[in-house]
Design a protein around this motif. Structure first.
Motif, PDB file in Angstrom:
ATOM      1  N   ASN A 114      27.688  31.029  35.451  1.00  0.00           N
ATOM      2  CA  ASN A 114      27.514  32.164  34.543  1.00  0.00           C
ATOM      3  C   ASN A 114      28.482  33.273  34.949  1.00  0.00           C
ATOM      4  O   ASN A 114      28.554  33.630  36.120  1.00  0.00           O
ATOM      5  CB  ASN A 114      26.064  32.666  34.599  1.00  0.00           C
ATOM      6  CG  ASN A 114      25.808  33.810  33.628  1.00  0.00           C
ATOM      7  OD1 ASN A 114      26.252  34.930  33.833  1.00  0.00           O
ATOM      8  ND2 ASN A 114      25.069  33.518  32.557  1.00  0.00           N
ATOM      9  N   ILE A 115      29.231  33.784  33.955  1.00  0.00           N
ATOM     10  CA  ILE A 115      30.151  34.898  34.198  1.00  0.00           C
ATOM     11  C   ILE A 115      29.848  36.007  33.213  1.00  0.00           C
ATOM     12  O   ILE A 115      29.880  35.796  32.000  1.00  0.00           O
ATOM     13  CB  ILE A 115      31.628  34.460  34.054  1.00  0.00           C
ATOM     14  CG1 ILE A 115      32.010  33.481  35.159  1.00  0.00           C
ATOM     15  CG2 ILE A 115      32.557  35.670  34.101  1.00  0.00           C
ATOM     16  CD1 ILE A 115      33.454  33.058  35.127  1.00  0.00           C
ATOM     17  N   PRO A 121      39.374  29.409  29.199  1.00  0.00           N
ATOM     18  CA  PRO A 121      38.012  28.956  28.899  1.00  0.00           C
ATOM     19  C   PRO A 121      37.088  28.911  30.110  1.00  0.00           C
ATOM     20  O   PRO A 121      35.859  29.008  29.958  1.00  0.00           O
ATOM     21  CB  PRO A 121      38.234  27.542  28.333  1.00  0.00           C
ATOM     22  CG  PRO A 121      39.622  27.560  27.799  1.00  0.00           C
ATOM     23  CD  PRO A 121      40.387  28.447  28.725  1.00  0.00           C
ATOM     24  N   PHE A 122      37.633  28.808  31.298  1.00  0.00           N
ATOM     25  CA  PHE A 122      36.817  28.725  32.505  1.00  0.00           C
ATOM     26  C   PHE A 122      36.218  30.076  32.894  1.00  0.00           C
ATOM     27  O   PHE A 122      35.317  30.134  33.731  1.00  0.00           O
ATOM     28  CB  PHE A 122      37.647  28.179  33.672  1.00  0.00           C
ATOM     29  CG  PHE A 122      38.030  26.735  33.522  1.00  0.00           C
ATOM     30  CD1 PHE A 122      37.188  25.725  33.989  1.00  0.00           C
ATOM     31  CD2 PHE A 122      39.206  26.372  32.905  1.00  0.00           C
ATOM     32  CE1 PHE A 122      37.530  24.391  33.847  1.00  0.00           C
ATOM     33  CE2 PHE A 122      39.563  25.037  32.757  1.00  0.00           C
ATOM     34  CZ  PHE A 122      38.718  24.046  33.229  1.00  0.00           C
ATOM     35  N   PHE A 123      36.705  31.157  32.304  1.00  0.00           N
ATOM     36  CA  PHE A 123      36.210  32.490  32.659  1.00  0.00           C
ATOM     37  C   PHE A 123      35.105  32.975  31.725  1.00  0.00           C
ATOM     38  O   PHE A 123      34.561  34.053  31.923  1.00  0.00           O
ATOM     39  CB  PHE A 123      37.369  33.493  32.649  1.00  0.00           C
ATOM     40  CG  PHE A 123      38.318  33.331  33.793  1.00  0.00           C
ATOM     41  CD1 PHE A 123      38.075  33.955  35.008  1.00  0.00           C
ATOM     42  CD2 PHE A 123      39.436  32.523  33.677  1.00  0.00           C
ATOM     43  CE1 PHE A 123      38.939  33.801  36.079  1.00  0.00           C
ATOM     44  CE2 PHE A 123      40.310  32.361  34.735  1.00  0.00           C
ATOM     45  CZ  PHE A 123      40.055  32.998  35.949  1.00  0.00           C
ATOM     46  N   ALA A 140      34.218  37.613  29.506  1.00  0.00           N
ATOM     47  CA  ALA A 140      35.327  38.090  30.332  1.00  0.00           C
ATOM     48  C   ALA A 140      36.637  38.051  29.554  1.00  0.00           C
ATOM     49  O   ALA A 140      37.487  38.944  29.695  1.00  0.00           O
ATOM     50  CB  ALA A 140      35.433  37.234  31.596  1.00  0.00           C
ATOM     51  N   LEU A 141      36.801  37.046  28.711  1.00  0.00           N
ATOM     52  CA  LEU A 141      38.017  36.938  27.896  1.00  0.00           C
ATOM     53  C   LEU A 141      38.098  38.080  26.893  1.00  0.00           C
ATOM     54  O   LEU A 141      39.188  38.616  26.626  1.00  0.00           O
ATOM     55  CB  LEU A 141      38.043  35.593  27.184  1.00  0.00           C
ATOM     56  CG  LEU A 141      39.284  35.263  26.352  1.00  0.00           C
ATOM     57  CD1 LEU A 141      40.543  35.312  27.214  1.00  0.00           C
ATOM     58  CD2 LEU A 141      39.148  33.888  25.706  1.00  0.00           C
ATOM     59  N   LYS A 184      35.111  49.815  30.727  1.00  0.00           N
ATOM     60  CA  LYS A 184      35.583  49.785  32.114  1.00  0.00           C
ATOM     61  C   LYS A 184      36.216  48.448  32.493  1.00  0.00           C
ATOM     62  O   LYS A 184      37.288  48.422  33.117  1.00  0.00           O
ATOM     63  CB  LYS A 184      34.420  50.111  33.058  1.00  0.00           C
ATOM     64  CG  LYS A 184      34.828  50.181  34.526  1.00  0.00           C
ATOM     65  CD  LYS A 184      33.649  50.567  35.405  1.00  0.00           C
ATOM     66  CE  LYS A 184      34.068  50.604  36.873  1.00  0.00           C
ATOM     67  NZ  LYS A 184      32.914  50.979  37.751  1.00  0.00           N
ATOM     68  N   PRO A 185      35.598  47.295  32.144  1.00  0.00           N
ATOM     69  CA  PRO A 185      36.235  46.015  32.500  1.00  0.00           C
ATOM     70  C   PRO A 185      37.625  45.848  31.891  1.00  0.00           C
ATOM     71  O   PRO A 185      38.516  45.281  32.510  1.00  0.00           O
ATOM     72  CB  PRO A 185      35.253  44.974  31.941  1.00  0.00           C
ATOM     73  CG  PRO A 185      33.941  45.672  31.874  1.00  0.00           C
ATOM     74  CD  PRO A 185      34.285  47.076  31.509  1.00  0.00           C
TER      75      PRO A 185
END
Length: 495
Positions: free
Chosen positions: A130-131, A357-359, A363-364, A436-437
């Protein structure tokens, strides 16, 4: 001077329109209506995107003129070099490359999201981690990676093939949207009273509209793929502005139609309060079941495919132009021995985006939000260069500056619009202010750019102006032929 690679002139006008329109619409028109309505209400979204399209057309005036004057690959990168020199070209190209690559990756993740809704048993296989609150499954990662590889292969096979497929995808998308809107309006449970209230309650109509206008650079990004492919036009570059205008109008109408199709099904305030992966998919499923979802999914697939294909074209052409200018390694300027496509840039884009895709999608999205700044910077450079190419009156000795007060004024409006879009992204409290991210992602990308620039600066400064002119434009410019040539560029003194 090294031999200059050139791309074949194979793109037809309707293919170029399809690259711009399909890239500008993408997946957002089918996935995000619920998010947009929650921010502004149905009419607020429609008005906001209509105003955004007008502002993009103002910016498009500058693009149309520069495409006609400089019909080469690289688009804003080439324009920034022409107007402000090599260092500005690097800066513009660096940010624009990130923006284009992010959109390629996001379109692939949108396909995985679609499969997650339609065939959850396929996409939600093999929970890995989970991200940022997003469960990443092996199934959705595999789907996104297959899409990225497939469209890289399609683009390597030839510009004619990718251009034709883009046009087919766009026509299918338009037919699907028309059928979707008609069927949703005619459904017995649908009513235009469900669109009430027209704007988001508790927010002024002006603020609601501005919130949508703020995301217009992201919503319409893709029309600027046209200059990236200008070197491959098999028609007069003078048609470019007309194609830009038609593509933007078609995109604005498509956004408006998908809002209407979603809002008429049920009271939109009830819809946005529901917990769902895909609000538009839910209302279509409730109205027409599996058949309706399949029609909507087909349209969404076409939007995803046009985005993937269009931004593969633009990213690879930008990398090709930067490689040809030796700002990036010269390997990017190589053409495929059989298909004569910039295969190194296509393969590089594929390899980099395969990590995305792994993130996880959340996040993307942070990175994509940040990359909107890069696209807006490119708009600014284009309008700034075009603005300097026109004069208000006959005064001045530079013969390359055309006298056209009207065009000067139009490019000024485009310049102001691009600055306004940038301020909406970076000024605290504005509707489009980055989270912020996204700021963290932006700082990381800027640092990477500074490091890369520090490594390349000496080599870049050592390239003679005549060589750079030839590599970028295919000809050596006279010292007075550009409004701001390298005569006042630090690089000339370094060389």
């Amino acid at each position: 001077m090294e031999e200059r690679s050139e791309l074949k002139k194979t793109l037809k006008p309707h293919w170029v329109w399809a690259i711009a329109f399909g890239s500008a619409v993408g997946w957002g028109a089918f996935v995000l209506p619920m998010d947009w309505m929650s921010a502004a209400g149905p009419l607020g979204v429609i008005i906001g995107f209509s105003i955004g399209a007008i502002l993009m057309i103002l910016i498009g005036v500058s693009y149309g003129y520069l495409i006609k004057k400089l019909p080469v690959s690289g688009g804003e990168f080439a324009y920034a070099y022409y107007g402000f020199g090599r260092y500005h070209a690097f800066f513009c190209g660096w940010f624009l490359t990130l923006g284009y690559m992010c959109i390629v990756a996001l379109n692939a993740s949108a396909l995985a999201l679609l499969v997650k809704f339609v065939l959850p048993s396929v996409a939600m296989q093999g929970l890995m981690y989970n991200i940022a609150g997003w469960d990443v499954y092996a199934g959705e990662v595999l789907i996104a990676c297959i899409a990225l590889i497939a469209f890289a292969y399609l683009n390597i096979r030839g510009t004619s093939l990718s251009g034709l497929m883009q046009f087919i995808f766009c026509i299918t998308l338009i037919v699907g949207v028309i059928l979707l809107v008609i069927s949703m309006i005619l459904h017995p449970s649908s009513s235009f009273t469900n669109i009430q209230p027209l704007f988001k309650p508790g927010v002024s109509a002006v603020a609601a509209v501005i919130a949508i206008v703020a995301i217009s650079p992201w919503a319409y990004v893709g029309f600027d793929n046209i200059p990236q492919a200008a070197e491959e036009f098999n028609f007069s570059p003078q048609k470019a502005f007309k194609l830009i205008v038609i593509a933007l109008i078609c995109a604005a109408v498509t956004y408006s139609l998908t809002i209407i199709a979603t809002a008429v099904a049920m009271p939109w305030q009830t819809l946005i309060n529901q917990e769902t992966i895909w609000g538009t998919g839910d209302v279509v499923n409730n109205a027409y079941g599996t058949i309706g979802v399949l029609l909507l999914s087909l349209s969404l697939c076409m939007g995803i495919f046009t985005g993937l294909n269009g931004f593969y074209v633009s990213t690879s052409r930008l990398l090709f132009a930067m490689g040809r200018a030796s700002i990036l390694p010269r390997a990017f300027a190589k053409l495929h021995p059989k298909y004569e496509t910039p295969y190194v840039g296509i393969a590089f884009t594929c390899i980099i985006t395969l990590f995305a895709p792994f993130f996880g999608r959340q996040a993307l999205l942070w990175v994509v939000d940040m990359s909107a700044i890069g696209v807006t910077i490119a708009y600014f450079y284009c309008c700034a260069v075009a603005y300097r190419l026109f004069r208000w009156s006959e005064s001045g000795n530079n013969k390359t500056l055309a006298v056209s007060p009207f065009k000067k004024f139009m490019t000024l409006l485009g310049l102001v619009s691009s600055i306004g879009f940038l301020l909406l992204l970076i000024v605290p409290g504005s509707p489009g202010f980055l989270g912020k991210p996204s700021w963290v992602a932006l700082v990381i990308w800027v640092i990477l750019g500074l490091v890369f620039f520090a490594v390349k600066r000496k080599d870049l400064a050592s390239i003679r102006k005549e060589t750079l002119d030839y590599n970028v434009f295919g000809k050596t410019l006279d010292h007075g032929s550009a409004p701001l040539s390298d005569e006042n560029d630090i690089a000339k003194k370094d060389a």
